[in-house]
Each structure stands twice: as structure tokens, then as C-alpha cells.
Write a protein that holds these residues in place. Structure first.
Motif, mmCIF file in Angstrom:
data_model
loop_
_atom_site.group_PDB
_atom_site.id
_atom_site.type_symbol
_atom_site.label_atom_id
_atom_site.label_comp_id
_atom_site.label_asym_id
_atom_site.label_seq_id
_atom_site.Cartn_x
_atom_site.Cartn_y
_atom_site.Cartn_z
ATOM 1 N N LYS A 16 -5.314 -15.670 2.377
ATOM 2 C CA LYS A 16 -5.161 -16.303 3.436
ATOM 3 C C LYS A 16 -3.787 -15.966 4.119
ATOM 4 C CE LYS A 16 -7.653 -20.590 2.344
ATOM 5 N NZ LYS A 16 -7.558 -20.760 0.943
ATOM 6 N N ARG A 17 -2.672 -15.728 2.907
ATOM 7 C CA ARG A 17 -1.373 -15.222 3.529
ATOM 8 C C ARG A 17 -1.242 -14.060 2.435
ATOM 9 N NH1 ARG A 17 1.422 -17.162 7.123
ATOM 10 N NH2 ARG A 17 3.306 -17.388 5.883
ATOM 11 N N ARG A 18 -0.495 -12.935 3.273
ATOM 12 C CA ARG A 18 -0.685 -11.832 2.858
ATOM 13 C C ARG A 18 0.668 -10.985 3.051
ATOM 14 N NH1 ARG A 18 -4.323 -10.781 7.662
ATOM 15 N NH2 ARG A 18 -2.557 -11.761 8.508
ATOM 16 N N PHE A 19 1.367 -10.425 2.053
ATOM 17 C CA PHE A 19 2.735 -10.082 1.941
ATOM 18 C C PHE A 19 2.927 -8.745 1.313
ATOM 19 C CE2 PHE A 19 2.940 -14.666 1.909
ATOM 20 C CZ PHE A 19 3.732 -14.967 2.981
ATOM 21 N N VAL A 20 3.608 -7.830 1.979
ATOM 22 C CA VAL A 20 3.873 -6.719 1.488
ATOM 23 C C VAL A 20 5.352 -6.285 0.970
ATOM 24 C CG1 VAL A 20 4.061 -4.165 2.364
ATOM 25 C CG2 VAL A 20 1.876 -5.581 2.904
ATOM 26 N N SER A 21 5.717 -6.071 -0.160
ATOM 27 C CA SER A 21 6.973 -5.649 -0.364
ATOM 28 C C SER A 21 6.985 -3.993 -0.329
ATOM 29 C CB SER A 21 7.404 -6.139 -1.650
ATOM 30 O OG SER A 21 6.566 -5.470 -2.832
ATOM 31 N N CYS A 22 8.320 -3.412 -0.121
ATOM 32 C CA CYS A 22 8.219 -2.084 0.161
ATOM 33 C C CYS A 22 9.559 -1.412 -0.250
ATOM 34 C CB CYS A 22 8.211 -1.746 1.645
ATOM 35 S SG CYS A 22 9.452 -2.291 2.692
ATOM 36 N N GLU A 23 9.531 -0.131 -0.514
ATOM 37 C CA GLU A 23 11.143 0.477 -1.025
ATOM 38 C C GLU A 23 11.764 0.473 0.286
ATOM 39 O OE1 GLU A 23 11.549 1.642 -3.740
ATOM 40 O OE2 GLU A 23 9.874 0.676 -4.534
ATOM 41 N N GLN A 24 11.274 0.776 1.547
ATOM 42 C CA GLN A 24 12.246 0.711 2.538
ATOM 43 C C GLN A 24 11.579 0.443 3.856
ATOM 44 O OE1 GLN A 24 13.563 4.970 3.247
ATOM 45 N NE2 GLN A 24 14.940 4.458 4.940
ATOM 46 N N VAL A 25 12.107 -0.516 4.727
ATOM 47 C CA VAL A 25 11.592 -0.581 5.950
ATOM 48 C C VAL A 25 12.133 0.344 6.902
ATOM 49 C CG1 VAL A 25 11.841 -2.269 8.027
ATOM 50 C CG2 VAL A 25 11.472 -3.171 5.694
ATOM 51 N N VAL A 26 11.238 1.070 7.762
ATOM 52 C CA VAL A 26 11.560 1.910 8.723
ATOM 53 C C VAL A 26 11.302 1.831 10.034
ATOM 54 C CG1 VAL A 26 11.281 3.800 6.791
ATOM 55 C CG2 VAL A 26 9.640 3.213 8.254
ATOM 56 N N GLU A 27 11.612 2.714 11.036
ATOM 57 C CA GLU A 27 11.332 2.212 12.523
ATOM 58 C C GLU A 27 9.547 2.760 12.437
ATOM 59 O OE1 GLU A 27 12.665 1.073 14.938
ATOM 60 O OE2 GLU A 27 14.443 0.711 13.654
ATOM 61 N N THR A 28 8.840 2.216 13.350
ATOM 62 C CA THR A 28 7.549 2.550 13.472
ATOM 63 C C THR A 28 7.323 4.153 13.666
ATOM 64 O OG1 THR A 28 7.191 0.314 14.549
ATOM 65 C CG2 THR A 28 5.209 1.749 14.704
ATOM 66 N N ARG A 29 8.112 4.541 14.633
ATOM 67 C CA ARG A 29 7.885 5.768 15.104
ATOM 68 C C ARG A 29 8.066 7.099 13.689
ATOM 69 N NH1 ARG A 29 13.185 4.928 17.351
ATOM 70 N NH2 ARG A 29 12.033 4.492 19.261
ATOM 71 N N GLU A 30 8.561 6.625 12.742
ATOM 72 C CA GLU A 30 8.888 7.447 11.476
ATOM 73 C C GLU A 30 7.605 7.523 10.722
ATOM 74 O OE1 GLU A 30 12.856 6.815 9.395
ATOM 75 O OE2 GLU A 30 12.969 4.947 10.427
ATOM 76 N N PHE A 31 6.603 6.838 10.598
ATOM 77 C CA PHE A 31 5.500 6.542 10.019
ATOM 78 C C PHE A 31 4.756 8.164 9.685
ATOM 79 C CE2 PHE A 31 4.844 1.909 10.204
ATOM 80 C CZ PHE A 31 5.488 1.842 9.065
ATOM 81 N N THR A 32 4.702 8.634 11.025
ATOM 82 C CA THR A 32 3.829 10.037 11.205
ATOM 83 C C THR A 32 4.569 11.257 10.928
ATOM 84 O OG1 THR A 32 4.280 9.996 13.543
ATOM 85 C CG2 THR A 32 2.253 9.167 12.733
ATOM 86 N N GLN A 33 5.996 11.009 10.863
ATOM 87 C CA GLN A 33 6.802 12.190 10.106
ATOM 88 C C GLN A 33 6.603 12.047 8.718
ATOM 89 O OE1 GLN A 33 10.100 11.236 12.595
ATOM 90 N NE2 GLN A 33 8.460 11.619 14.149
ATOM 91 N N LEU A 34 6.719 10.825 8.140
ATOM 92 C CA LEU A 34 6.745 10.494 6.680
ATOM 93 C C LEU A 34 5.491 11.046 5.950
ATOM 94 C CD1 LEU A 34 8.602 7.089 6.812
ATOM 95 C CD2 LEU A 34 9.422 9.280 5.832
#
Lengths: 286, 257
Positions: free
Chosen positions: A189-207
Motif C-alpha cells: 500500500k505504501r512504497r518507499f525507495v532509498s537510493c545512493e543518489q538522487v539525480v535529474e530525470t534526464r540523467e537516467f538514460t546516460q547512466l
């Protein structure tokens, strides 16, 4: 919508007795910073649902777990989590143990809103014999096969750890395996993501390739940036498992005294930042 | 017995390799050092089409050693097999696994989950892991590096891997793809090629007698009048084991000479 939040705010959503799903697999890409925040909270009587690693061991050792629903609990390079072993052998927790594959089907059934999914797995084994609440189902087709009806495993809250995410909740894994993190999020019901780093959306496809974007913002309610947040489990390519620390964790479980020391040094920290400081000190001074 | 003295571990490695003979293009999965050597030996000799993983998420095209300086070399990756793919593959049946048995009974019921009652075990072991699903979906063999009455038991404490009697009791859906092919121990090779699917002594490792096996087994085995010796490793197999697959001798730690 900006879904960035803190570990404390995520854990504040947990209530006593809730069912919590934890992503990752064994000692691999576990949301350990969020687990450590749970250790600092007063929440208790959790039903944990996990392909277990040290997340399970630590929460059991802290007395947070009433019931454990699991496919296995392992530290990978150490076959068995010693705190899980203690919890089982002392009878401290109720155990609902499934075959690893059945467990996946339970999450999948919950994620796609089915009451169960049929499977051959479990037939003839004590997974079925030990859990009389498990039922079989007969195929309505000519084959007439009688299969296990693996019940859905719905979750109140799911937590997973990813390599990258953006502020809106899109998330990216850059390692070799997503494991079943999408299913944990889907089942909750409630969903949480922790992450190493928050990035700009546009960076995803370069990463990474498109295939690394399996978690989209429709699956996520909150994002916590927490570098080193999977420690001491692995989080490739950002870092591998901290084997030395994992050995120290396992060794500490061998006596109450050693565990008290380990707890004082690493688990009683007031924040994740303090934990990371304690870790740096341990690496320098031993 | 031999003109090129093989160790017991090497005999076991060949017996484990033989489990995969004729399997074709399926995934060979193993737990334990000697089974890993066996599967790789099969792949390098009579079972070249076997699929293998790096134990993480890649299918690997080359055969790396289990020990020595090249054990951690980067393999040639031929495919991606994350855990979700592993489950799909094992449910499809295109896999043969060798698991280690902490306990096994005369019908091939297997336990590596725990000792004592499951509700509160005396000793928590690995847990059920994938054994229930593996055993009803694809061929399964077992490896026992220390054959003793504590492992070969009258009754397993918990059934993780399904044996022939339990599969029969569970019905045709459990039996449809169920096959416990072989049990390899440090004393011999065992199968279930009997009318009632009781465990049979199929071959004795060189230097082991029927009496040795019976004394180390906690139930009554089916013992044929003539029990052949386990196949002796060829000179080429010994070269592959010693020089290519396990140059540092990790096998000797699992099965002492």
C-alpha cells in the motif's frame, strides 16, 4: 510532485503489527539505512516479508519481529545469518517459510491483485505439510492437475534500495539483478525507495540502458537519498559487500557481550550520519 | 587398483560429472566444491552443451577453475539470467541441480532446512531454499561429502526436497516432472532404480566395501548381488581436474583423502 523525504519520515508511517516487505536478496542491495532507522524507532510486532539477509537478522535481534514470512535468510558469503538462527532456535519468532519460487508468486499475486497463483512448487514437501492454511487448487481444464494455490502476500509498506532515483520517484538499478523489488513495491500500500543518489530525470538514460528503469514513479510514494544506504550489503556498481564488516556482524552474534558492544558502536547511533561516522572510525582504527 | 592413483575426491568429481551425462542444453546448477568441479568436467568433456552461471546473474560461455589464480577471472558472458529468469527456467524443467543433503532417507526425501521440529528447530540450517520447487520441476541429484548414519537417516526431520514416496502421496502433479537421479557420497553412488523406488547402491568407490556403506547408512539400502565399482577417472579427466579446474586442490578439503 517532489517525493523526496527522510528515513525518519518513512519509518514514522510504520505502526505496530504492520506487514513490512523488504526488497533486495540475501546480503545484496538491501535498504539497510531504512532498516537502521527502524531499529531506532519504537515500532514492534512487525510481520517481515523478505528474501532475507542482515535486514532480518538485525530486526530479529532488536525484537522488532513477531512473524517472519520468507524464502530464505542468508548472508551469501556466510551461509546463515546468526541472528536469524538465534531467533529461530529460541522460538522468538513465528516462521512462515516458503520455497523461494513460491514466495515470488505470492508477491506477484498481491501485485496483480489475485488471491493466489497456482504452482507445482511445494507439492509433497513440508512447506505444504507444515502450513495447513495452504490450499491446493484443481485445474478446470482437461489436465485436471492439482496444484498449490500460493496465497497473495499483500504488504502494508515496502522498502527497497536502488542505485539512482529522481525526486518524483522514478528509480534505477545499475547492478546485475533487480531481484523482486518491483513486486515488493507492487504488493504494498505504501512504497518507499532509498537510493545512493538522487539525480535529474534526464540523467537516467546516460547512466544506464532503458532496461535499468524498471521502477517508475507510479510505483513509489517516497524517495530517500542515503549514500551508503545498503551497507554492509552489496550495491554494485556503487560498492561491493563490506565482507570485513559482515564478518564482524556475524562474529558479534556469538555472545551477548559481543553483541552489546556491536550494538553500542553501530546500532545505537542516533542517525545514519552517525552510523557512517562510526563506520569510518572502525575502518581507520579497527 | 590404479595406474594413475586418483584420490577419493577425484573419483567423486567424476561420479558427479556423470550425473549430467545426456542432459543436453540445460542449466547445470551445483552446490559444493566437488559438484562444481564435476559439472565443469562434464562440460569440458562429454556434456559440452550444458549451460552454467557465474552464481550471480550471468550465463558464462567459458569454464573457469574453482580454485587457483584464475578462479576469479572475468568470464565470457553469453546471457543474462537474473533470479526471475532462474525461476522461469527451473519451472520450465530445463535444469538439473545437485544439492547438498544434510539428511536423506531411503526414498530420497531430503533435508537441509533444519534439525528438529520446524516450529522451533534444534539447529537452523539453510532453510527450504528452492528445494521444494526444484525437486518437482526438474532432475535433482544430491551430494553427501561425509556419508554417515546422521545423514542417511530413517526419517528426515523436515522434507525440503521431495522424495519418491512423498511425491506419490502428493499425486500426479507432484510426480509429473519429479526425478531424483542420483545420490553421490564419499563412499559410493546411489540411485532409485528399484520397483518401489527405494535407494539402491549403484556403485562403490574404489576401496569401499558394501559393509562400509551399510555401516554408515541409517536405513536398509537395496544392495544388488553385484555392485560395480564407480568409474575410475581417465588420465585426461585427472589432468583437467588437477591442472585446469582445481589447481589449488580445493577438492581435498571437501573430501579428505
Amino acid at each position: 510532485m517532489d517525493k523526496r523525504t527522510t528515513a525518519a519520515a518513512v519509518v514514522a508511517e510504520l505502526r505496530d503489527g504492520m506487514t513490512l516487505g523488504i526488497g533486495g536478496w540475501g546480503s545484496r542491495r538491501k535498504p539497510m539505512a531504512l532498516v537502521r532507522e527502524i531499529l531506532r524507532s519504537p515500532v514492534r510486532d512487525l510481520t517481515l516479508v523478505s528474501y532475507g539477509g542482515p535486514d532480518v537478522g538485525l530486526l530479529c535481534a532488536a525484537g522488532k519481529v513477531r512473524k517472519l514470512v520468507y524464502g530464505f535468510v542468508s548472508l551469501d558469503s556466510i551461509a546463515l545469518d546468526p541472528q536469524f538462527r538465534r531467533a529461530r532456535e529460541s522460538g522468538a519468532i513465528e516462521a512462515l517459510e516458503f520455497d523461494e519460487g513460491m514466495f515470488q508468486l505470492g508477491l506477484y499475486a498481491a501485485a496483480i491483485r489475485l488471491p493466489f497463483l497456482p504452482t507445482r512448487a511445494g507439492l509433497g514437501s513440508d512447506v505444504v505439510a507444515l502450513h495447513p492454511q495452504l490450499r491446493t487448487v484443481r485445474s478446470p481444464y482437461e489436465d485436471g492437475e492439482e496444484l498449490v494455490a500460493m496465497p497473495a502476500l499483500p504488504l502494508d509498506v515496502a522498502i527497497v534500495h536502488m542505485n539512482r532515483a529522481d525526486a518524483r520517484g522514478n528509480a534505477q538499478y545499475l547492478g546485475p539483478d533487480l531481484y523482486f523489488d518491483d513486486l515488493f513495491l507492487g504488493a504494498a500500500k505504501r512504497r518507499f525507495v532509498s537510493c545512493e543518489q538522487v539525480v535529474e530525470t534526464r540523467e537516467f538514460t546516460q547512466l544506464g540502458s532503458l532496461h535499468t528503469l524498471r521502477i517508475h514513479r507510479g510505483m513509489v510514494d517516497g524517495v530517500v537519498e542515503t549514500p551508503g544506504g545498503a551497507h554492509f550489503t552489496e550495491c554494485p556498481p556503487d560498492y561491493g559487500r563490506d565482507e570485513a564488516f559482515q564478518r564482524a556482524y556475524a562474529a558479534a552474534a556469538k555472545s551477548d557481550e559481543a553483541w552489546a558492544d556491536f550494538h553500542e558502536r553501530f546500532l545505537a547511533c542516533e542517525s545514519e550520519a552517525a552510523y557512517q561516522d562510526a563506520l569510518r572510525a572502525w575502518r581507520t582504527d579497527g | 587398483m590404479s595406474d594413475h592413483g586418483a584420490t577419493r575426491a577425484e573419483v567423486c568429481a567424476v561420479a558427479l560429472a556423470e550425473c549430467f551425462r545426456g542432459d543436453g542444453e540445460i542449466l547445470a546448477s551445483c552446490f559444493g566444491t566437488v559438484p562444481a568441479i564435476g559439472a565443469r568436467l562434464a562440460r569440458l568433456s562429454f556434456a559440452p552443451d550444458l549451460l552454467m552461471t557465474d552464481g550471480i546473474a550471468s550465463l558464462v560461455a567459458d569454464v573457469l577453475p574453482v580454485s587457483g589464480e584464475h578462479a576469479a577471472d572475468e568470464p565470457i558472458v553469453e546471457g543474462w539470467l537474473p533470479f526471475r529468469g532462474v525461476f522461469d527456467l527451473l519451472w520450465s524443467g530445463r535444469r538439473h541441480v545437485i544439492m547438498i543433503a544434510s539428511q536423506i532417507d531411503r526414498f530420497g526425501n531430503h533435508n537441509f532446512a533444519c534439525i528438529g521440529p520446524h516450529a522451533r528447530p534444534k539447529a537452523q540450517l539453510l532453510g527450504m531454499r528452492g528445494a521444494p520447487g526444484n525437486t518437482v520441476h526438474h532432475p535433482t541429484s544430491y551430494w553427501v561429502p561425509n556419508h554417515s548414519p546422521k545423514v542417511f537417516v530413517e526419517r528426515v526431520d523436515v522434507v525440503s526436497g521431495v522424495g519418491y514416496d512423498r511425491a506419490a502421496a502428493a499425486g500426479p502433479s507432484a510426480q509429473r516432472f519429479h526425478e531424483i537421479r542420483r545420490v553421490v557420497s564419499n563412499l559410493g553412488v546411489f540411485d532409485f532404480a528399484t520397483p518401489d523406488r527405494r535407494m539402491r547402491l549403484a556403485s562403490l568407490h574404489p576401496g569401499v566395501t558394501k559393509q562400509d556403506v551399510c555401516a554408515a547408512t541409517g536405513f536398509e539400502l537395496v544392495i544388488p548381488a553385484d555392485v560395480p565399482p564407480t568409474r575410475w577417472p581417465s588420465a585426461e579427466e585427472l589432468r583437467l581436474i588437477r591442472e585446469v579446474l582445481d589447481p589449488a586442490g580445493a577438492r581435498q578439503r571437501e573430501v579428505p583423502a
